[in-house]
Scaffold this active site. Structure first.
Site, mmCIF file in Angstrom:
data_model
loop_
_atom_site.group_PDB
_atom_site.id
_atom_site.type_symbol
_atom_site.label_atom_id
_atom_site.label_comp_id
_atom_site.label_asym_id
_atom_site.label_seq_id
_atom_site.Cartn_x
_atom_site.Cartn_y
_atom_site.Cartn_z
ATOM 1 N N GLY B 123 35.712 -1.685 4.709
ATOM 2 C CA GLY B 123 36.599 -1.214 3.642
ATOM 3 C C GLY B 123 36.149 -1.695 2.282
ATOM 4 O O GLY B 123 36.598 -2.730 1.793
ATOM 5 N N SER B 125 34.816 0.882 -0.613
ATOM 6 C CA SER B 125 35.100 1.839 -1.693
ATOM 7 C C SER B 125 36.591 2.110 -1.836
ATOM 8 O O SER B 125 37.349 2.033 -0.870
ATOM 9 C CB SER B 125 34.405 3.170 -1.398
ATOM 10 N N SER B 157 34.577 4.608 7.390
ATOM 11 C CA SER B 157 34.074 5.319 8.571
ATOM 12 C C SER B 157 34.585 4.668 9.851
ATOM 13 O O SER B 157 34.688 3.441 9.929
ATOM 14 C CB SER B 157 32.545 5.287 8.603
ATOM 15 N N GLU B 240 22.154 -3.188 5.363
ATOM 16 C CA GLU B 240 22.344 -1.750 5.490
ATOM 17 C C GLU B 240 21.006 -1.031 5.308
ATOM 18 O O GLU B 240 20.821 0.081 5.753
ATOM 19 C CB GLU B 240 23.344 -1.321 4.402
#
Lengths: 333, 380
Positions: B123, B125, B157, B240
């Protein structure tokens, strides 16, 4: 690669080569200075890594030393010398009635040859030109007198570098077969790798110049480096250069013809894209003969055009992939 | 364990268990089907040991280099055994949680995630904090034994499948920017969390808008320092762009191979096809070479940072070039054709459009390269 050069030693060699190149603007003097520094021994002991070091320095300094001749000569398995040069991208057309390809002695037959290819400025001072021809069952190498390929005025976009296109008819007895242990494919691979290091070295130089100009040049009361359009051009240049440098290093660890072609293509793309972006950043100054950008731009155009340009190589590689129907992994952990 | 031996053992095991590991559905499958298969594959790898290498013993791993994790995902993606997206969550979140969360929290919560029994989400954005992440405003206020979180997140997501969420919250003054952010590990079933899925242009419910209404998070779920959440977020971003990018690169390699095989079968040796294929291959090889360097830097314990923006730009170009080439060289397949095969090209084509948006837009990446790597000074 027979002898691995530690990074620290590679750095020292690169600096001493670069210093020698800057001290000797004349290509012949530069060649001699580099031979004096042990270039030939380096090439013999660590051909790929040695070329990476020397050609990176060529790109960074803008030197017109003709080391590519040595790289090709060495890869053909012939002893290097500042008085031996090669015909690049060579095609040697024989009379269709001449003996079968594959036999180096075919060069000795009784028909006039057309020698067609590129030579570097080394042809002006060399005694011998080597001509390698890719033939069905191997590589035929022949030697001829460099004087036959000398032309009064070098042509082309980069007179300092002085590559020139030659296309001359020669008498049959002008060529003699050479016993060469290397082959055509290795020579092309070695040349492409060397050129890729020179291209990325040159691209780095161009980017450094453009970056400094962007920081120094003030318009609308602020450095032009503060404008996003400029920043993104420079950022894209760096991304391509870093990608090309990485692929160049991958090639060094594990050379093969396809990787070398890809590295050459990516380096050409990085160099010419950076030159284009730098042109916009440098604007009017970059169009003058006063700023050195034009020297590097012309050099990069020539290097890109040797042994397959960045735009033409992908088509060759892509066709290979389509013919075999598979994509090699190429990059392994 | 050395990477070569590991790969040999892994590929032998994958070959021996191919039937059991191949997705049971045709085509891309529904999201529920994908997630169920993802759990199955993860669980199988975990039980066979391969899924535990590259993770420390503190979270029930078997140790070894992160290269081993890169290899597992690479082989899975080369074989098309599992959708890569759910897989990324572990690679993105777990290294940072191991480093910054309390040891006992990581030891208790990470193993079920590695086993594929649980899912986590991220969490970060918010509707008003996208590219400008440091302006986020979802608040966490101190209360007895923890925090109360209130606010809104977006692009979260997999929350519909997730048990935990790594959440960035505002704990400083509203204008404290990156200085007043705190990272928390939140249970998704906590009272006060509601979400509504967002449908993507490729027809999936990939992510959701999430509301937090006085959600209680206990003190021990702090990740890093209070007001030290920016450091946590910055630590996550390079992950990432390392292991998961290597995995995605393998997926792109497989899809390029699919395209080449299809063209080759039809006897297409045209210049147009050869050029487009060669150019895509060049971009992909450039990315994979760069990413290989990054995997080794990670394996040597080097701190990854903003230079991974270059990896990001390279993979984005390769991915978008690849699927543009699909559309160019297989005329009409993306636009008109039916069947699973065309549907997968269509899905990949549409999904590739997100590559220059998620994880920091193409423009933000170039800003980072300009500012941090080229040192061009501030933007006007």
């Amino acid at each position: 690669m027979s002898g691995f050069i530690e990074p620290e030693d590679a750095g020292l060699l690169a600096s001493s080569f670069a210093a020698a190149m800057l001290d000797a603007p004349d290509p012949g003097e530069a060649d001699q200075a580099l031979y004096d520094l042990g270039w030939a021994d380096l090439l013999a002991a660590s051909p790929a890594q040695g070329a990476a070091i020397a050609f990176g320095a060529l790109g960074a300094t803008g030197s017109a030393a003709t080391l590519l001749d040595d790289v090709v000569v060495h890869a053909l398995g012939v002893p290097v010398s500042p008085s031996t040069c090669v015909l690049f991208d060579a095609t040697l057309y024989t009379n269709p009635a001449a003996p079968q390809p594959g036999d180096p002695r075919s060069l000795m037959e009784d028909n006039p040859f057309v020698v067609n290819g590129l030579v570097s400025s080394r042809v002006e001072r060399a005694t011998t030109v080597l001509i390698a021809v890719d033939e069905f069952e191997g590589t035929a190498v022949a030697a001829m007198d460099a004087g036959l390929l000398r032309e009064p005025e070098p042509t082309g976009i980069d007179p300092a570098h002085a590559y020139r296109h030659v296309s001359v008819r020669i008498p049959t007895d002008a060529v003699t077969p050479v016993n060469a242990e290397g082959n055509w494919e290795d020579a092309v691979t070695a040349a492409r790798m060397a050129l890729s290091y020179q291209l990325t070295g040159g691209a780095r130089w161009i980017l450094t110049e453009a970056r400094q100009h962007a920081i120094d040049r003030v318009q609308f009361g602020r450095p032009v480096a503060s404008f996003q359009a400029m920043r993104h051009k420079l950022a894209e240049s760096l991304v391509l250069i870093e990608g090309a440098e990485s692929l160049g290093a991958t090639c060094l660890r594990d050379p093969d013809p396809m990787k070398a072609a890809l590295a050459k293509s990516l380096a050409g793309k990085a160099a010419l894209t950076t030159a284009n972006h730098a042109q916009q950043v440098l604007a009017g100054m970059g169009f003058t003969a006063e700023h050195r950008l034009h020297l590097w731009l012309k050099r990069m155009l020539v290097l890109d055009a040797l042994y397959g340009s960045y735009k033409s190589l992908p088509t060759e590689i892509g066709r290979d992939l389509l013919i075999y129907g598979t994509v090699p992994r190429l990059i392994q952990l | 364990m050395d990477p070569e031996t590991f790969r040999r053992d892994l590929t032998a095991w994958l070959d021996a268990n191919a039937d059991e590991l191949t997705p049971p559905y045709e085509g891309a499958g529904s999201m529920d089907e994908q997630m169920a298969h993802y759990s199955h594959v993860k669980r199988s790898l975990y039980d066979a040991g391969f899924g535990r290498y590259g993770w420390p013993e503190s979270v029930d791993g078997l140790g070894g280099s992160p290269l081993l994790r890169a290899i597992v995902g690479e082989e899975i993606n080369l074989r098309g055994l599992c959708d890569p997206n759910p897989w990324t969550m572990i690679e993105v979140l777990v290294p940072t949680v191991i480093e910054f969360a309390r040891t006992e929290v990581a030891a208790a919560l990470v193993p079920p995630f590695l086993r594929g029994d649980e899912m986590w989400c991220q969490g970060f954005s918010e509707p008003d904090a996208g590219s400008d992440l440091a302006s986020l405003s979802c608040r966490a206020d101190k209360t007895d034994g923890g925090w109360l979180v209130s606010g809104q997140k977006i692009w979260t997501s997999f929350i519909q499948y997730a048990q935990r969420c790594v959440l960035l919250t505002r704990t400083g003054e509203p204008n404290s920017a990156h200085r007043g952010i705190t990272a928390l590990l939140v249970d998704v079933d906590s009272p006060g969390i509601t979400y509504s899925p967002i449908e993507t242009m490729h027809g999936r419910l990939d992510f959701a808008e999430v509301h937090y209404d006085e959600v209680f998070v206990p003190t021990e779920r702090l990740i890093g320092e209070e007001n030290g959440g920016w450091q946590v977020a910055m630590d996550i971003l390079p992950y990432e762009r390392s292991t998961t990018f290597w995995h995605r690169g393998a997926l792109l390699h497989r899809r390029l191979s699919d395209l080449v095989a299809q063209l080759s079968d039809s006897g297409d040796l045209s210049d147009t096809s050869a050029k487009a294929i060669g150019e895509v291959f060049l971009s992909l090889v450039a990315f994979r070479s760069r990413s290989r360097d990054t995997q080794y830097r990670l394996a040597r314990g080097q701190q990854l940072g903003v230079e991974t923006s270059i990896d990001k730009i390279l993979i984005t170009s390769a991915e978008q070039q690849l699927f543009e080439a699909v559309r160019d060289l297989l005329p009409g397949v993306v636009e008109f054709d039916g069947g699973d095969h065309a549907a997968m090209w269509r899905t990949d084509y549409l999904y590739s459009r997100a590559a220059s948006i998620y994880g920091g837009t193409a423009e933000i990446q170039r800003n980072i390269v300009a500012r941090r790597l080229l040192d061009l000074g501030p933007e006007s």
